[in-house]
Design a protein around this motif. Structure first.
Motif, PDB file in Angstrom:
ATOM      1  N   LEU A 132       3.905  -5.950  -7.625  1.00  0.00           N
ATOM      2  CA  LEU A 132       4.791  -5.329  -8.613  1.00  0.00           C
ATOM      3  C   LEU A 132       5.373  -6.429  -9.493  1.00  0.00           C
ATOM      4  O   LEU A 132       6.049  -7.334  -9.000  1.00  0.00           O
ATOM      5  N   ASP A 133       5.074  -6.344 -10.784  1.00  0.00           N
ATOM      6  CA  ASP A 133       5.614  -7.311 -11.758  1.00  0.00           C
ATOM      7  C   ASP A 133       5.363  -8.763 -11.346  1.00  0.00           C
ATOM      8  O   ASP A 133       6.254  -9.626 -11.407  1.00  0.00           O
ATOM      9  N   GLY A 134       4.144  -9.035 -10.884  1.00  0.00           N
ATOM     10  CA  GLY A 134       3.757 -10.402 -10.593  1.00  0.00           C
ATOM     11  C   GLY A 134       4.185 -10.930  -9.237  1.00  0.00           C
ATOM     12  O   GLY A 134       3.946 -12.102  -8.919  1.00  0.00           O
ATOM     13  N   ARG A 161      12.716  -5.045   4.988  1.00  0.00           N
ATOM     14  CA  ARG A 161      11.971  -6.040   4.216  1.00  0.00           C
ATOM     15  C   ARG A 161      11.975  -5.771   2.710  1.00  0.00           C
ATOM     16  O   ARG A 161      11.445  -6.566   1.934  1.00  0.00           O
ATOM     17  N   GLY A 162      12.542  -4.649   2.304  1.00  0.00           N
ATOM     18  CA  GLY A 162      12.529  -4.320   0.878  1.00  0.00           C
ATOM     19  C   GLY A 162      11.161  -3.893   0.388  1.00  0.00           C
ATOM     20  O   GLY A 162      10.842  -4.016  -0.803  1.00  0.00           O
ATOM     21  N   ALA A 163      10.341  -3.371   1.300  1.00  0.00           N
ATOM     22  CA  ALA A 163       9.000  -2.897   0.934  1.00  0.00           C
ATOM     23  C   ALA A 163       9.129  -1.480   0.392  1.00  0.00           C
ATOM     24  O   ALA A 163       8.776  -0.504   1.045  1.00  0.00           O
ATOM     25  N   ASP A 164       9.633  -1.368  -0.815  1.00  0.00           N
ATOM     26  CA  ASP A 164      10.034  -0.078  -1.383  1.00  0.00           C
ATOM     27  C   ASP A 164       8.933   0.640  -2.158  1.00  0.00           C
ATOM     28  O   ASP A 164       9.064   1.830  -2.449  1.00  0.00           O
ATOM     29  N   TYR A 165       7.880  -0.080  -2.522  1.00  0.00           N
ATOM     30  CA  TYR A 165       6.918   0.462  -3.475  1.00  0.00           C
ATOM     31  C   TYR A 165       5.554   0.735  -2.853  1.00  0.00           C
ATOM     32  O   TYR A 165       5.142   0.085  -1.904  1.00  0.00           O
ATOM     33  N   LYS A 170       2.764   2.130 -10.312  1.00  0.00           N
ATOM     34  CA  LYS A 170       2.612   2.153 -11.761  1.00  0.00           C
ATOM     35  C   LYS A 170       3.878   1.625 -12.435  1.00  0.00           C
ATOM     36  O   LYS A 170       4.993   2.015 -12.069  1.00  0.00           O
ATOM     37  N   THR A 171       3.720   0.747 -13.406  1.00  0.00           N
ATOM     38  CA  THR A 171       4.857   0.153 -14.103  1.00  0.00           C
ATOM     39  C   THR A 171       4.981   0.620 -15.547  1.00  0.00           C
ATOM     40  O   THR A 171       5.850   0.162 -16.270  1.00  0.00           O
ATOM     41  N   ARG A 206       6.857   5.825  -0.264  1.00  0.00           N
ATOM     42  CA  ARG A 206       7.273   4.693  -1.097  1.00  0.00           C
ATOM     43  C   ARG A 206       7.400   5.148  -2.551  1.00  0.00           C
ATOM     44  O   ARG A 206       6.847   6.171  -2.938  1.00  0.00           O
ATOM     45  N   LYS A 207       8.084   4.363  -3.353  1.00  0.00           N
ATOM     46  CA  LYS A 207       8.221   4.665  -4.781  1.00  0.00           C
ATOM     47  C   LYS A 207       6.849   4.620  -5.448  1.00  0.00           C
ATOM     48  O   LYS A 207       6.043   3.733  -5.182  1.00  0.00           O
ATOM     49  N   ILE A 208       6.618   5.576  -6.327  1.00  0.00           N
ATOM     50  CA  ILE A 208       5.325   5.719  -6.979  1.00  0.00           C
ATOM     51  C   ILE A 208       5.259   4.934  -8.285  1.00  0.00           C
ATOM     52  O   ILE A 208       4.236   4.385  -8.660  1.00  0.00           O
TER      53      ILE A 208
END
Length: 290
Positions: A132-134, A161-165, A170-171, A206-208
């Motif tokens: 995500l974003d590099g 762990r902040g593994a939210d996505y 998609k960004t 997770r967030k899409i």
């Protein structure tokens, strides 16, 4: 006192349910289902204080794992339909069982990449990084053998762990986003221009997207056995999403089980796109499914 052990999760059916008699707590690393012994107080969910540092560390580890990808792993990925350009773009890698200087980092244990003995959690597995974003927000390891659990994530819960996505989050704005389970099942449609994200399990949400989408289509492997479990998982996913959701059903074509990646490789991406195009609104699907 009995030591911690792993067994089948009573909620999702995955074999990643850790029982720790010492504190009376059990936790599933597939679906995050948490159980407590009678009289044991429920513990508050904890998040690591420097998630961004974890992501920087994951990104470093990903570069190392990508450099370790050998000919055997390349051959396996190609057999599964993954193209060389995709392997390079996603920096898919391989985690050796050996030690490495990266594992000595103070953040190594909190990241779940290594255990308390500094041994790699994903040893001897092909590793799929979640970009995500590099930066890498998470990763999952896939075993090349059938002698153990196929997929494994870094230790600790995704929330910690902040593994939210999701995988391939998609960004940017998208007209249609397909949601499926697993990394390979998301990669193959994406290679052919069909915007798809992958969840790390049927019961892991997770967030899409970080932006907007007009339509979400859920499409998972289809099967005759444990069908009620499949239907329940689809229903849970749909109800968690705030916008209108459509459901696509993969045809079995006379089989007991139909996998998305196998379907695409056997019948072609155009046939799969027709499956997605034939998706029905969730409420309509719910009427016929139940």
């Amino acid at each position: 006192m009995t030591s911690a052990y792993k067994t089948t999760c009573p909620f999702c059916g995955g074999h990643n349910f850790y029982v720790t008699p010492q504190n009376g707590m059990s936790y599933c690393f597939n679906c995050t289902h948490t159980a407590y012994e009678q009289g044991q107080a429920k513990q508050e969910k904890i998040r690591f204080h420097a998630v961004e540092d974890l992501r920087n560390y994951y990104t470093e580890v990903t570069a190392y794992y990508h450099s370790c990808l050998g000919s055997q792993e390349h051959a396996y990925l190609r057999e599964r339909g993954i193209k060389d350009r995709t392997i390079e773009e996603l920096k898919i890698g391989f985690c050796p069982a050996s030690t490495h200087a990266l594992y000595l980092s103070p953040i190594g244990i909190d990241s779940g990449i290594v255990n308390t003995t500094r041994s790699p959690t994903l040893a001897d597995r092909i590793v799929f990084p979640y970009w995500l974003d590099g930066k890498v927000t998470d990763m999952r390891g896939r075993s090349l053998t059938d002698t153990e659990m196929k997929y494994k994530s870094p230790f600790h819960s995704a929330y910690y762990r902040g593994a939210d996505y999701s995988f391939l989050t998609k960004t940017g704005p998208a007209k249609t986003v397909v949601v499926t389970e697993g990394e390979i099942k998301a990669i193959l449609p994406n290679q052919e221009g069909l915007s798809t994200v992958g969840m790390p399990g049927m019961n892991s949400f997770r967030k899409i997207s970080t932006s907007t989408y007009l339509k979400i289509v859920l499409c998972f492997d289809n099967q005759k056995r444990k069908r009620q479990h499949l239907l329940a998982s689809i229903k849970r996913y749909a109800e968690k999403l705030s916008c209108d959701v459509w459901i696509a059903t993969l045809p079995l074509r006379g089989k007991e089980k139909q996998d998305i990646d196998s379907y695409i490789m056997q019948y072609g991406i155009d046939s799969y796109k027709k499956v997605i195009a034939s998706a029905v609104p969730f409420r309509t699907w719910l009427h016929y499914a139940y």
